[in-house]
Design an enzyme around this catalytic site. Structure first.
Site, mmCIF file in Angstrom:
data_model
loop_
_atom_site.group_PDB
_atom_site.id
_atom_site.type_symbol
_atom_site.label_atom_id
_atom_site.label_comp_id
_atom_site.label_asym_id
_atom_site.label_seq_id
_atom_site.Cartn_x
_atom_site.Cartn_y
_atom_site.Cartn_z
ATOM 1 N N THR A 126 35.248 46.503 35.611
ATOM 2 C CA THR A 126 35.733 45.807 36.810
ATOM 3 C C THR A 126 37.230 46.014 37.011
ATOM 4 O O THR A 126 37.975 46.198 36.040
ATOM 5 C CB THR A 126 35.436 44.290 36.683
ATOM 6 O OG1 THR A 126 36.148 43.585 37.688
ATOM 7 C CG2 THR A 126 35.875 43.733 35.333
ATOM 8 N N ASP A 127 37.651 45.916 38.259
ATOM 9 C CA ASP A 127 39.094 46.008 38.547
ATOM 10 C C ASP A 127 39.852 44.819 37.961
ATOM 11 O O ASP A 127 41.076 44.853 37.833
ATOM 12 C CB ASP A 127 39.350 46.113 40.059
ATOM 13 C CG ASP A 127 38.810 44.952 40.883
ATOM 14 O OD1 ASP A 127 38.189 44.029 40.303
ATOM 15 O OD2 ASP A 127 39.002 44.960 42.120
ATOM 16 N N GLU A 128 39.112 43.747 37.589
ATOM 17 C CA GLU A 128 39.788 42.552 37.072
ATOM 18 C C GLU A 128 40.485 42.808 35.741
ATOM 19 O O GLU A 128 41.324 42.008 35.331
ATOM 20 C CB GLU A 128 38.795 41.390 36.945
ATOM 21 C CG GLU A 128 38.250 40.961 38.294
ATOM 22 C CD GLU A 128 37.597 39.593 38.289
ATOM 23 O OE1 GLU A 128 37.853 38.802 37.391
ATOM 24 O OE2 GLU A 128 36.811 39.342 39.214
ATOM 25 N N TYR A 154 36.580 35.914 31.424
ATOM 26 C CA TYR A 154 35.686 36.992 31.881
ATOM 27 C C TYR A 154 36.388 38.341 31.828
ATOM 28 O O TYR A 154 35.890 39.298 31.214
ATOM 29 C CB TYR A 154 35.199 36.710 33.315
ATOM 30 C CG TYR A 154 34.625 37.937 34.003
ATOM 31 C CD1 TYR A 154 33.413 38.467 33.603
ATOM 32 C CD2 TYR A 154 35.326 38.578 35.041
ATOM 33 C CE1 TYR A 154 32.894 39.610 34.217
ATOM 34 C CE2 TYR A 154 34.808 39.709 35.656
ATOM 35 C CZ TYR A 154 33.592 40.222 35.244
ATOM 36 O OH TYR A 154 33.086 41.355 35.837
ATOM 37 N N LYS A 158 35.689 41.715 29.497
ATOM 38 C CA LYS A 158 35.381 43.052 30.048
ATOM 39 C C LYS A 158 36.403 44.074 29.541
ATOM 40 O O LYS A 158 36.055 45.218 29.233
ATOM 41 C CB LYS A 158 35.393 43.013 31.585
ATOM 42 C CG LYS A 158 34.275 42.210 32.228
ATOM 43 C CD LYS A 158 32.885 42.754 31.973
ATOM 44 C CE LYS A 158 32.594 44.052 32.713
ATOM 45 N NZ LYS A 158 31.181 44.479 32.503
HETATM 46 P P1 NAD Z 1 24.940 39.603 37.583
HETATM 47 O O1 NAD Z 1 25.424 38.383 36.890
HETATM 48 O O2 NAD Z 1 24.301 39.477 38.915
HETATM 49 O O3 NAD Z 1 23.888 40.370 36.649
HETATM 50 C C1 NAD Z 1 24.056 40.476 35.271
HETATM 51 C C2 NAD Z 1 22.676 40.741 34.655
HETATM 52 O O4 NAD Z 1 22.852 40.904 33.239
HETATM 53 C C3 NAD Z 1 21.684 39.584 34.852
HETATM 54 O O5 NAD Z 1 20.447 40.088 35.274
HETATM 55 C C4 NAD Z 1 21.565 38.960 33.471
HETATM 56 O O6 NAD Z 1 20.286 38.398 33.195
HETATM 57 C C5 NAD Z 1 21.837 40.159 32.564
HETATM 58 N N1 NAD Z 1 22.320 39.769 31.248
HETATM 59 C C6 NAD Z 1 23.287 38.842 30.972
HETATM 60 N N2 NAD Z 1 23.438 38.748 29.638
HETATM 61 C C7 NAD Z 1 22.584 39.638 29.078
HETATM 62 C C8 NAD Z 1 22.293 40.013 27.749
HETATM 63 N N3 NAD Z 1 22.919 39.436 26.712
HETATM 64 N N4 NAD Z 1 21.375 40.980 27.519
HETATM 65 C C9 NAD Z 1 20.732 41.558 28.566
HETATM 66 N N5 NAD Z 1 20.946 41.235 29.846
HETATM 67 C C10 NAD Z 1 21.871 40.285 30.106
HETATM 68 O O7 NAD Z 1 26.189 40.568 37.622
HETATM 69 P P2 NAD Z 1 26.551 41.732 38.651
HETATM 70 O O8 NAD Z 1 27.404 41.177 39.711
HETATM 71 O O9 NAD Z 1 25.329 42.485 38.996
HETATM 72 O O10 NAD Z 1 27.485 42.636 37.723
HETATM 73 C C11 NAD Z 1 26.934 43.701 36.958
HETATM 74 C C12 NAD Z 1 28.050 44.376 36.202
HETATM 75 O O11 NAD Z 1 29.018 44.878 37.107
HETATM 76 C C13 NAD Z 1 28.812 43.454 35.253
HETATM 77 O O12 NAD Z 1 29.091 44.160 34.068
HETATM 78 C C14 NAD Z 1 30.081 43.114 36.002
HETATM 79 O O13 NAD Z 1 31.133 42.853 35.100
HETATM 80 C C15 NAD Z 1 30.302 44.385 36.781
HETATM 81 N N6 NAD Z 1 31.040 44.254 38.055
HETATM 82 C C16 NAD Z 1 30.609 43.383 39.012
HETATM 83 C C17 NAD Z 1 31.278 43.321 40.242
HETATM 84 C C18 NAD Z 1 30.844 42.389 41.328
HETATM 85 O O14 NAD Z 1 31.530 42.297 42.356
HETATM 86 N N7 NAD Z 1 29.719 41.694 41.212
HETATM 87 C C19 NAD Z 1 32.372 44.150 40.468
HETATM 88 C C20 NAD Z 1 32.788 45.035 39.463
HETATM 89 C C21 NAD Z 1 32.100 45.076 38.267
HETATM 90 O O1 TDX Z 2 33.186 28.789 46.117
HETATM 91 C C1 TDX Z 2 34.036 29.703 46.047
HETATM 92 N N1 TDX Z 2 35.168 29.622 46.796
HETATM 93 C C2 TDX Z 2 36.164 30.539 46.748
HETATM 94 O O2 TDX Z 2 37.187 30.402 47.443
HETATM 95 C C3 TDX Z 2 33.863 30.870 45.208
HETATM 96 C C4 TDX Z 2 32.623 31.020 44.386
HETATM 97 C C5 TDX Z 2 34.870 31.804 45.191
HETATM 98 N N2 TDX Z 2 35.994 31.647 45.906
HETATM 99 C C6 TDX Z 2 37.048 32.686 45.850
HETATM 100 C C7 TDX Z 2 37.498 33.053 44.444
HETATM 101 C C8 TDX Z 2 37.875 34.508 44.602
HETATM 102 O O3 TDX Z 2 39.206 34.627 45.038
HETATM 103 O O4 TDX Z 2 36.501 33.868 46.401
HETATM 104 C C9 TDX Z 2 36.949 35.035 45.688
HETATM 105 C C10 TDX Z 2 35.747 35.770 45.157
HETATM 106 O O5 TDX Z 2 35.174 34.970 44.144
HETATM 107 P P1 TDX Z 2 33.894 35.452 43.307
HETATM 108 O O6 TDX Z 2 32.805 35.795 44.255
HETATM 109 O O7 TDX Z 2 33.629 34.435 42.245
HETATM 110 O O8 TDX Z 2 34.403 36.836 42.709
HETATM 111 P P2 TDX Z 2 35.654 37.236 41.787
HETATM 112 O O9 TDX Z 2 36.158 36.087 41.008
HETATM 113 O O10 TDX Z 2 36.625 37.961 42.667
HETATM 114 O O11 TDX Z 2 34.929 38.244 40.763
HETATM 115 C C11 TDX Z 2 33.956 39.204 41.275
HETATM 116 O O12 TDX Z 2 34.524 40.470 41.431
HETATM 117 C C12 TDX Z 2 34.827 41.198 40.289
HETATM 118 C C13 TDX Z 2 32.731 39.283 40.374
HETATM 119 O O13 TDX Z 2 32.163 38.001 40.202
HETATM 120 C C14 TDX Z 2 33.055 39.912 39.058
HETATM 121 O O14 TDX Z 2 31.881 40.072 38.268
HETATM 122 C C15 TDX Z 2 33.666 41.263 39.319
HETATM 123 O O15 TDX Z 2 34.075 41.842 38.115
#
Ligand code: NAD
Ligand code: TDX
Length: 340
Positions: A126-128, A154, A158
């Site tokens: 992730t970019d985080e 988190y 990562k």
């Molecule tokens: P998500 O939470 O929707 O999905 C995560 C999945 O992993 C779930 O299905 C969960 O059951 C499974 N999981 C959790 N713990 C586990 C374990 N111990 N063993 C096996 N499976 C397990 O998350 P997402 O948003 O789909 O993110 C997927 C990946 O992408 C993550 O690694 C996250 O850090 C990365 N990522 C997400 C975003 C975003 O915007 N959502 C952006 C950049 C990177």
């Molecule tokens: O109720 C809310 N109100 C609000 O203002 C929630 C849930 C979020 N927010 C804000 C927090 C953040 O600035 O919105 C922005 C986005 O929040 P999230 O959807 O929780 O995402 P973020 O914290 O940016 O992280 C996401 O992007 C990077 C993913 O959850 C991560 O898994 C990924 O790595």
């Protein structure tokens, strides 16, 4: 490549990746592994289950015995690791599980790949891990050279995993790549994250909780564009390299919430400003030059189109999110937002 192992396949991006790869590569077999935590949902994979090239395995990536057994029994050509605890707010509440799954789980997968003939491994990061950028410097972007500088449990977990992946490359010659993507949105997004929470709350007539003043900036990417980038990296990326993924699509949280409301034909009266997230990152912004030049990747879906597709998906998949929002989710929501 014949058989791909996708971990975290029942989550948001993992499931979208399974569908993308099944469609794009007609000969590819996929094993989808997932522990089915609160964020994993087998209903999400129901259409994939009907495909004879897809098989689901319920397992925890931190369960060394179970993961090794799978690799011993089934030849795997490559692994893409999406499995993670992924929600920043939950990591502030309960950091331990983040360290366990995100770091130790990654180690188990790396060990398995190493023990089975240096299987190609891709880490979805992730970019985080780069921390955040100030709002008053729109000229700054995260490149692959930006130092790791994390803010939340988190992102620290990562980053720990990323460092381990690179250590396995240098020490053991592991065939690894890492991608660091910006915020994704699209179908099957768990409704604890900003965009699906706002869409579903608006549809239920509930308040839309915006943290702080809603000025934080995220760089949004439609999930299919992320999947396309990972496919390219898997096939043509160079082992030992990191690739940033993002589409120069920065928006404040408030702008995103207002855009959702406009698409739903609702006014802004349901927006409520709530206590800010501790340590809240101000701005994320990816410089995707490397993946563009090296692999020819570019985002195909602009934000207006992607958000409309996403809102339409939630409108037509009410059963999916209503089911997700019942049970444990209701307790989580109460705890997270009650006195905020
Ligand atoms: P998500 O939470 O929707 O999905 C995560 C999945 O992993 C779930 O299905 C969960 O059951 C499974 N999981 C959790 N713990 C586990 C374990 N111990 N063993 C096996 N499976 C397990 O998350 P997402 O948003 O789909 O993110 C997927 C990946 O992408 C993550 O690694 C996250 O850090 C990365 N990522 C997400 C975003 C975003 O915007 N959502 C952006 C950049 C990177
Ligand atoms: O109720 C809310 N109100 C609000 O203002 C929630 C849930 C979020 N927010 C804000 C927090 C953040 O600035 O919105 C922005 C986005 O929040 P999230 O959807 O929780 O995402 P973020 O914290 O940016 O992280 C996401 O992007 C990077 C993913 O959850 C991560 O898994 C990924 O790595």
């Amino acid at each position: 490549m014949n058989t791909l192992l996708v971990t975290g396949a029942a989550g948001f991006i993992g499931s979208n990746f399974v569908y993308y790869m099944l469609e794009k590569h007609p000969d590819l077999k996929i094993i989808g592994l997932d522990a089915l935590t609160y964020a994993g949902n087998l209903e999400t994979l129901a259409p994939a289950m009907e495909n004879e090239r897809f098989r689901f395995v319920k397992a925890d990536i931190t369960d060394r015995k179970a993961v090794f057994k799978l690799f011993d029994e089934t030849p795997v050509d490559a692994v893409v690791n999406f499995a993670a605890e992924s929600h920043v707010d939950r990591s502030i509440d309960t950091p331990e599980i983040f360290l366990k799954t995100n770091i130790l789980g990654t180690q188990v997968l790396l060990d398995c790949c190493r023990a089975h003939g240096n299987i190609r491994y891709h880490q979805v990061s992730t970019d985080e891990v780069y921390g955040d950028l100030p709002l008053d410097r729109p000229d700054l972007f995260f490149t692959e050279e930006t130092p790791i500088h994390t803010s939340s449990p988190y992102s620290a977990s990562k980053a720990g995993a990323d460092l381990l992946v690179m250590a396995y490359h240098r020490t053991y010659g592991a065939a690894v790549t890492i991608s660091r993507c910006s915020n994704n949105y699209g179908p099957y997004h768990f409704p604890e994250k900003l965009i699906p929470l706002m869409i579903t709350n608006a549809l239920e007539g509930k308040p839309l909780p915006v943290y702080g003043e809603g000025k934080n900036v995220r760089d949004w990417l439609y999930v299919e564009d992320h999947c396309k980038a990972i496919d390219l990296i898997l096939r043509s990326g160079v082992p030992g390299e990191v690739y940033n993924i993002g589409g120069h699509n920065e928006r404040t949280n408030l702008d995103v919430v207002k855009a959702v409301l406009r698409l739903l034909g609702k006014d802004e009266s349901a927006i409520v400003y709530v206590k800010d997230r501790p340590g809240h990152d101000m701005r994320y912004a990816i410089d995707p030059t490397k993946i563009k030049n090296a692999l020819g990747w570019y985002p195909e879906t602009d934000f207006d189109t992607g958000l409309k597709k996403t809102v339409d998906w939630y409108l037509t998949h009410r059963d999916w999110w209503e089911h997700v929002k019942s049970g444990e989710y209701a307790d989580y929501y109460e705890k997270m937002y009650k006195n905020r």
